[in-house]
Each structure stands twice: as C-alpha cells, then as structure tokens.
Design a protein around this motif. Structure first.
Motif, PDB file in Angstrom:
ATOM      1  N   VAL A  58      44.725  24.834  40.779  1.00  0.00           N
ATOM      2  CA  VAL A  58      43.737  25.869  41.052  1.00  0.00           C
ATOM      3  C   VAL A  58      44.325  26.872  42.042  1.00  0.00           C
ATOM      4  O   VAL A  58      44.760  26.499  43.134  1.00  0.00           O
ATOM      5  N   VAL A  59      44.370  28.121  41.662  1.00  0.00           N
ATOM      6  CA  VAL A  59      44.807  29.177  42.574  1.00  0.00           C
ATOM      7  C   VAL A  59      43.597  29.600  43.400  1.00  0.00           C
ATOM      8  O   VAL A  59      42.674  30.235  42.876  1.00  0.00           O
ATOM      9  N   THR A  60      43.608  29.256  44.663  1.00  0.00           N
ATOM     10  CA  THR A  60      42.427  29.496  45.501  1.00  0.00           C
ATOM     11  C   THR A  60      42.458  30.851  46.208  1.00  0.00           C
ATOM     12  O   THR A  60      41.524  31.172  46.956  1.00  0.00           O
ATOM     13  N   ASN A  61      43.483  31.649  45.995  1.00  0.00           N
ATOM     14  CA  ASN A  61      43.596  32.936  46.668  1.00  0.00           C
ATOM     15  C   ASN A  61      42.408  33.831  46.324  1.00  0.00           C
ATOM     16  O   ASN A  61      42.218  34.197  45.148  1.00  0.00           O
ATOM     17  N   PRO A  62      41.598  34.228  47.289  1.00  0.00           N
ATOM     18  CA  PRO A  62      40.430  35.076  47.000  1.00  0.00           C
ATOM     19  C   PRO A  62      40.781  36.567  46.907  1.00  0.00           C
ATOM     20  O   PRO A  62      39.897  37.361  46.575  1.00  0.00           O
ATOM     21  N   VAL A  63      42.023  36.911  47.210  1.00  0.00           N
ATOM     22  CA  VAL A  63      42.429  38.313  47.235  1.00  0.00           C
ATOM     23  C   VAL A  63      43.152  38.656  45.934  1.00  0.00           C
ATOM     24  O   VAL A  63      44.117  37.986  45.542  1.00  0.00           O
ATOM     25  N   HIS A  64      42.708  39.732  45.269  1.00  0.00           N
ATOM     26  CA  HIS A  64      43.354  40.192  44.043  1.00  0.00           C
ATOM     27  C   HIS A  64      43.740  41.656  44.204  1.00  0.00           C
ATOM     28  O   HIS A  64      43.195  42.363  45.050  1.00  0.00           O
ATOM     29  N   TYR A  65      44.712  42.076  43.413  1.00  0.00           N
ATOM     30  CA  TYR A  65      45.231  43.448  43.519  1.00  0.00           C
ATOM     31  C   TYR A  65      45.072  44.185  42.197  1.00  0.00           C
ATOM     32  O   TYR A  65      45.366  43.631  41.132  1.00  0.00           O
ATOM     33  N   PHE A  66      44.602  45.399  42.272  1.00  0.00           N
ATOM     34  CA  PHE A  66      44.536  46.264  41.091  1.00  0.00           C
ATOM     35  C   PHE A  66      45.689  47.273  41.216  1.00  0.00           C
ATOM     36  O   PHE A  66      45.705  48.106  42.133  1.00  0.00           O
ATOM     37  N   LEU A  67      46.646  47.176  40.330  1.00  0.00           N
ATOM     38  CA  LEU A  67      47.849  48.028  40.407  1.00  0.00           C
ATOM     39  C   LEU A  67      47.868  49.037  39.295  1.00  0.00           C
ATOM     40  O   LEU A  67      47.373  48.789  38.198  1.00  0.00           O
TER      41      LEU A  67
END
Length: 368
Positions: A359-368
């Motif tokens: 499970v990737v728990t990183n709550p931060v995502h990037y829109f590139l």
C-alpha cells in the motif's frame, strides 16, 4: 509456520533503536495489541492506515510495524470520524498489533538517515547533530585478581563502546579498606577487623538507558558482598545518536547533475529547492522527514546540499546562499525505511513471515 511472541519482535526492534532515543513529542512503541500475543506474521510500512491494517489481515499477519505512529496524541473518543480512529478500530476488531518505530529509528547511526545516505551513495557518513546527556560512566573498585572477570562480563553486556572502538576502559590501582560487622559475610578479611585490599578502579562509558542492566551484571560478576560503584551522568555528545546525517559523494558533481541523481535515487517527480550556487557538490547533509530545524547545522558543517522535506516558504530563505536546500517530500525521503525494518527483522527471524506492505500511503500527489 513458526509463531513467535510479539515481544520477541519488539525486542529486536528496540535493540536496534532503543525507545529512550525517541523525541519528547513522539509516541513510539506498541500502540494496539499485546506483547504477549503469538505473532502470525509482520507487515512493515511507513503508515499504519486502515488500508494497511486490512492488508495485514489479508496476509495473515497480526502485527504491523510502522515508522509513523498512527496515534500521536490522546484519543478522547474512538468512533471512526477520521483516518486515525478508523485504523485503530479496524486493528482492534481484527486483533492486529500496531508497533511504531519513529524518531528513535531516525536518531540511530544505522537508521532512517543511513538508508537515505545509502540511496545517494554517500561515504564517510556521520551524525549531523549528535545528542548529549545520553551517556553515563560506571566507576567501580575490584580486587586485582578479579578485575578481568568483571571487566569481561561488562564488555559482554555491551558497554565500553566509543564510536568505532569496543572494550574501552580505564583502570588505576589503589588500596581499599573496609570493616565487616557480625552480620556480614566478607569475601576476604575478618569480621570486626579493618581490612586493606589492593584494588583496581575500573571506569567504563555506557548508554544511560542500560543502567539497570549494567548494575545487574556488575553485581553478579563482582566478588564482594557489597559492591561499591558510582554512576555518573555525562554531558558528552553521543556520536552515534542524533538528528540527520552528513557525508560525501565519492566524486563531486555539478549541481544539476546532483539534482538528477537525487531524482533518480528516490523516484521523484519534482524537487523543490533554493537557487543553485554554481559550484560542484561534494558534501551532503540529509534528514528524513521534516528537517528544517537542521538547516543551520547543515550550514555549520559546510554542506553543499541539504536534502530533507516539509520545508516552509520562509525556511527556504534560511539557506542564505550558503548551500542548496532540496525538499524531496516526506514520504519520498523515508520510503526506504520499510526496507530498513525488513532488514532488521528478516535475518533474526528467517523462518518467520516478514512482509513489505504494497500500500502506497503517500497522501501527496503531483499533477504535472
């Protein structure tokens, strides 16, 4: 499959990163479950979210070892209104033990920051900001014929270590006196008579958290009925415990090349950084997670780059054109911690299931 008590897993983790090395605000240790349970398997993760707890259930693991504590402060109610309470409820309903190994794993020499240094290929690494008041000195007095048996017992207990040196001690000879009363059982000498004995004063340094164990070993190995000893707290820096890390690249490289190196090493989509300074990079300081509090330390050791996360806008100004601050993201900086945890446990329990969470728990995502 072998079932071990959860206490055995905890002991292995705490031998690596003693709980006393955690920061005052932290909440390391067993958060749910019981150390007395038989462990059916361990799932290692950065964050013990509900999805990770359910993953543990699906894999037959009743223990989750996480870097970040799912509970930092007290919970007055547990009714599932947020992600913390949802994870705790799911863990309790499914008899899942959650254990957190956080800033204590950050603060040991071979911990989280060492994993970052290894990913970057740094050499000649050392703690960036060593902690103080974590060491103590044992002073005791031993009849000369028994010095080696006591010294060996203390060495075997793991004390007398200074940096890269083990079995470190100091001794000096002198004369001790005592007079045993009628209730005593003296090792040597007669009751009611003052006895003089040639003794050796023995001194050793040890981590302060080991004090009870050290005294127990000393008394067991010492021949006297009443053992004279002093425990003296030390303000010395503990070179193997502290915040951040600093090291060198095997070969210096231009700043743009180093940024590309960081991006590849951590699989990054973007790096926030201060202005480049137009010089090659050789000395690099690092701190996994939120590390803006060490910017000044990184400058003080003449680092060319400081790699960390969670740097606020105004904190970027603190670089003062003396180094480049590179914010690579909190999850991204600590992603190799899961492999570190597995590396601690798998060799000690080779017949036991120690799994890496998918499970990737990183709550931060990037829109590139």
């Amino acid at each position: 499959m072998q079932h071990l008590p959860i206490a055995s897993i905890i002991q292995a983790l705490e031998n690596f990163a003693p709980p006393s090395y955690q920061e005052s605000y932290d909440n390391c240790g067993l958060i749910t479950g019981s150390a007395g349970w038989a462990c059916t398997g361990v799932l290692c993760t950065l964050d013990a979210t509900e999805a990770v707890v359910l993953e543990a259930v699906a894999n037959g693991c009743n223990m989750v070892v996480a870097h970040h504590p799912i509970v930092f402060g007290g919970l007055k109610k547990i009714n599932g209104k947020n992600y913390v309470e949802q994870a705790i409820i799911t863990a309790i309903k499914n008899d899942i033990a959650i254990y957190a190994i956080h800033t204590n794993a950050d603060n040991v020499l071979l911990g989280v920051n060492n994993a970052i240094a290894n990913a970057l290929g740094l050499v000649n690494t050392q703690i960036l900001s060593p902690k103080t008041n974590l060491l103590a000195k044992l002073i005791t007095y031993i009849p000369i014929a028994h010095v080696e048996q006591v010294r060996k017992a203390l060495f075997d207990a793991g004390i007398g270590i200074m940096g890269n040196y083990s079995e470190v001690s100091f001794s000096a000879e002198g004369t001790g006196t005592y007079k045993a009363n009628e209730a005593a059982n003296p090792f040597i000498g007669d009751k009611g008579q003052r006895h003089e004995e040639q003794e050796r004063k023995l001194e050793m340094i040890f981590p302060a958290y080991m004090q009870k164990q050290v005294v127990k070993v000393l008394i067991a190995a010492h021949p006297y009925e009443e053992v004279a000893y002093d425990i003296i707290p030390l303000a010395n820096e503990h070179k193997q415990v502290g915040s951040g890390m600093v090291g060198h690249l095997p070969e210096e490289m231009p700043e743009l090349d180093f940024l590309a190196h960081i991006k590849k090493a951590f699989g990054l989509q973007a790096i926030r950084h201060t202005p480049l300074l137009g010089k090659n990079v050789s000395k690099v300081a690092i701190c996994g997670g939120a590390g803006s509090f060490l910017i000044g330390k990184a400058i003080a050791v003449d680092a060319d780059f400081y790699i960390t996360a969670d740097v606020k806008y105004h904190e970027f100004f603190d670089a003062e054109n003396k180094l480049v601050i590179a914010d690579i993201g909190h999850w991204e900086s600590e992603q190799y911690t899961v492999d570190l945890l597995i590396g601690i446990l798998q060799p000690k329990f080779p017949t036991f299931a120690v799994l890496k969470s998918g499970v990737v728990t990183n709550p931060v995502h990037y829109f590139l």
